[in-house]
Design a protein around this motif. Structure first.
Motif, PDB file in Angstrom:
ATOM      1  N   ALA A   1      -2.144  -0.837  -5.104  1.00  0.00           N
ATOM      2  CA  ALA A   1      -2.472  -1.758  -4.003  1.00  0.00           C
ATOM      3  C   ALA A   1      -2.076  -3.191  -4.338  1.00  0.00           C
ATOM      4  O   ALA A   1      -1.872  -4.011  -3.439  1.00  0.00           O
ATOM      5  CB  ALA A   1      -3.976  -1.688  -3.715  1.00  0.00           C
ATOM      6  N   ASP A   2      -1.960  -3.491  -5.606  1.00  0.00           N
ATOM      7  CA  ASP A   2      -1.801  -4.872  -6.067  1.00  0.00           C
ATOM      8  C   ASP A   2      -0.321  -5.208  -6.311  1.00  0.00           C
ATOM      9  O   ASP A   2       0.266  -4.803  -7.327  1.00  0.00           O
ATOM     10  CB  ASP A   2      -2.616  -5.038  -7.365  1.00  0.00           C
ATOM     11  N   GLY A   3       0.256  -5.958  -5.382  1.00  0.00           N
ATOM     12  CA  GLY A   3       1.676  -6.293  -5.465  1.00  0.00           C
ATOM     13  C   GLY A   3       2.044  -7.117  -6.689  1.00  0.00           C
ATOM     14  O   GLY A   3       3.197  -7.110  -7.122  1.00  0.00           O
ATOM     15  N   ASP A   4       1.080  -7.820  -7.265  1.00  0.00           N
ATOM     16  CA  ASP A   4       1.380  -8.597  -8.476  1.00  0.00           C
ATOM     17  C   ASP A   4       1.610  -7.680  -9.672  1.00  0.00           C
ATOM     18  O   ASP A   4       2.310  -8.024 -10.616  1.00  0.00           O
ATOM     19  CB  ASP A   4       0.210  -9.545  -8.811  1.00  0.00           C
ATOM     20  N   ARG A   5       0.991  -6.499  -9.632  1.00  0.00           N
ATOM     21  CA  ARG A   5       1.102  -5.596 -10.778  1.00  0.00           C
ATOM     22  C   ARG A   5       2.077  -4.440 -10.538  1.00  0.00           C
ATOM     23  O   ARG A   5       2.653  -3.921 -11.486  1.00  0.00           O
ATOM     24  CB  ARG A   5      -0.280  -5.032 -11.143  1.00  0.00           C
ATOM     25  N   SER A   6       2.230  -4.012  -9.295  1.00  0.00           N
ATOM     26  CA  SER A   6       3.085  -2.836  -9.034  1.00  0.00           C
ATOM     27  C   SER A   6       4.132  -3.149  -7.963  1.00  0.00           C
ATOM     28  O   SER A   6       4.594  -2.254  -7.265  1.00  0.00           O
ATOM     29  CB  SER A   6       2.222  -1.645  -8.596  1.00  0.00           C
TER      30      SER A   6
END
Ligand code: NAD
Length: 238
Positions: A216-221
């Protein structure tokens, strides 16, 4: 404000998903057909999280409109988690049309419809995560379920291409996770499944929630799309 729509929250995995995304700072639009949705929202609110409950049947367009209307009232959708699902197990020779149709309607039809209907309401950089199952590889006595979960894999990969680069679309394929759905499997069969698992245990709902939180987290994935992440303790077939 970041909004996460999570379906099937009254179930074992969904409750964990809603709690994890709420703890991550999302306003959760919590959805379920069952009235347990209200208990989940009460628990989230008591823990100081922002949550709205919608009791709706996702197989109907009016139910899905209610969900998207509730989300629109709080803001653009950053995360959509298609988690609601059912089983109606039977060997192929004994499976009637109703058992087949019900599973396809909830596990695949509603995932397709809600995803497509949500697109215009999604924020740039948004993420759709659908809960497939390791059963997409084929499970004895689960023809309808395996087919629906395989459909979710195809949908995920095709939709990822159509929605890139604005929205990422991924799926999780859980193995046996300790929830009411898994505990409905006869104990003897369940024990055999655990024995066959390299990790020698069922997964916990939180194992799925952490994987969803990452996708869900665009900063991580942010460079991951069209992917099917198996969270199954190393068991991928059989
Ligand atoms: N538990 C497992 O071992 C396992 C393994 C692989 C995949 N999954 C998948 O994970 C997801 C969650 O499973 P779970 O174990 O928490 O199941 P669960 O039965 O505990 O929860 C599923 C929830 O979906 C809701 N639901 C069903 N039909 C609906 C509809 N038409 N509209 C709205 N809500 C509806 C149910 O009311 C229920 O609360 C499902 O998609 C399931 O197929 C589970």
């Amino acid at each position: 404000m970041s909004v996460a729509v999570v379906t099937g929250v009254a179930g074992g995995i969904g409750a964990s998903l809603a709690g994890r995304l709420a703890a991550g700072g999302h306003t959760v639009v919590a959805v379920d057909l069952a009235d347990g949705v209200h208990d989940v929202v009460e628990r989230l609110s008591a823990d100081g999280h922002a949550a709205i409950g919608v009791q709706a049947d996702l197989t109907g367009s009016s139910g899905r409109s209610e969900v998207l209307g509730a989300a629109a009232a709080v803001g653009p959708i950053h995360v959509l988690v298609n988690n609601a699902g059912i089983t109606r197990d039977a060997r192929l020779v004994k499976m009637d049309e109703a058992q087949f149709g019900a599973v396809i309607a909830v596990n695949l039809g509603a995932v397709y419809a809600l995803s497509v209907e949500a697109v215009d309401q999604m924020a740039d950089g948004g993420s759709i995560v659908s809960i497939s199952s390791r059963a997409y590889l084929g499970n004895f006595g689960q023809f309808n379920y395996s087919m629906s979960k395989g459909g979710v894999v195809g949908l995920t990969r095709a939709l990822a291409l159509e929605l890139a680069p604005r929205i990422r679309v991924n799926a999780i394929a859980p193995g046996l996770i300790e929830t009411p759905m898994a505990l409905a499997i006869p104990e003897e069969i369940r024990n055999r499944m655990v024995e066959a698992n390299p990790m020698k245990r069922m997964g916990a709902p939180n194992d799925i929630a952490e994987a969803v939180a990452w996708l869900a987290d665009g900063d991580r994935s942010g460079y991951v799309t069209g992917h099917v992440l198996v969270v199954g303790g190393g068991r991928s077939l059989g």
